[in-house]
Design a protein around this motif. Sequence first.
Motif, short mmCIF file in Angstrom:
data_model
loop_
_atom_site.label_atom_id
_atom_site.label_comp_id
_atom_site.label_asym_id
_atom_site.label_seq_id
_atom_site.Cartn_x
_atom_site.Cartn_y
_atom_site.Cartn_z
N GLU A 25 0.88 -1.37 -0.09
CA GLU A 25 -0.04 0.12 -0.13
C GLU A 25 0.90 1.20 -0.01
OE1 GLU A 25 -3.38 2.29 2.72
OE2 GLU A 25 -3.16 -0.02 3.07
N LEU A 26 1.73 1.49 0.97
CA LEU A 26 2.50 2.50 1.06
C LEU A 26 3.60 2.52 -0.09
CD1 LEU A 26 3.39 5.28 2.64
CD2 LEU A 26 4.83 4.09 3.81
N GLU A 27 4.18 1.52 -0.59
CA GLU A 27 4.97 1.55 -1.74
C GLU A 27 4.42 2.05 -2.82
OE1 GLU A 27 7.84 -2.42 -1.14
OE2 GLU A 27 5.80 -2.67 -1.76
N ALA A 28 3.04 1.67 -3.11
CA ALA A 28 2.25 2.13 -4.36
C ALA A 28 1.96 3.44 -4.13
CB ALA A 28 0.89 1.14 -4.54
N GLU A 29 1.76 3.98 -3.08
CA GLU A 29 1.22 5.48 -2.78
C GLU A 29 2.78 6.40 -3.08
OE1 GLU A 29 -1.19 7.07 0.56
OE2 GLU A 29 -0.57 5.11 1.32
N ILE A 30 3.70 6.09 -2.79
CA ILE A 30 4.95 6.45 -3.04
C ILE A 30 5.31 6.54 -4.67
CG2 ILE A 30 7.71 6.43 -2.76
CD1 ILE A 30 7.02 5.42 0.18
N MET A 31 5.02 5.29 -5.03
CA MET A 31 5.38 5.14 -6.45
C MET A 31 4.29 5.96 -7.47
SD MET A 31 8.13 3.51 -7.07
CE MET A 31 8.13 3.10 -8.86
N ASP A 32 3.17 6.14 -7.06
CA ASP A 32 2.04 7.00 -7.71
C ASP A 32 2.50 8.25 -7.77
OD1 ASP A 32 -0.61 7.12 -8.84
OD2 ASP A 32 -0.95 8.15 -7.18
#
Length: 123
Positions: free
Chosen positions: A6-13
């Motif tokens: 979840e946080l990885e995806a938020e950062i990458m987004d």
Amino acid sequence: MRRLGELEAEIMDRLWRWRRPATVRDIVDDINRTRPVAYTTVMTVANILQAKGWLLREQKEGRAWLYEPVRTREEYSAALMEDALSASEDRPVALAHFVGRMSPAEIAALRKALRGAERHTDA
């Protein structure tokens, strides 16, 4: 390929949308607009993404690091689709089910991509 957390995806987004290198502070400040997150948590996850090969990290002036994606969002999506197809014992049937759910515009884009792939393999 594992799906991003979840946080990885938020950062990458954010990095994919911004299309520029950013510091952890930039990312934290943006996430904190919608929910609280600690600077150290984002820093740790950014370091993990860098270690996994998702982010490049370069020194900025001072002590902050600048992070930028190694792959595009589209390359990530394509790798997820490849992984999903690999889970099937019958890839052509799985692919047919996937294509059956596509919109006319997506089918047109697929046809165009296939024509490009055919020209590439014929060369």
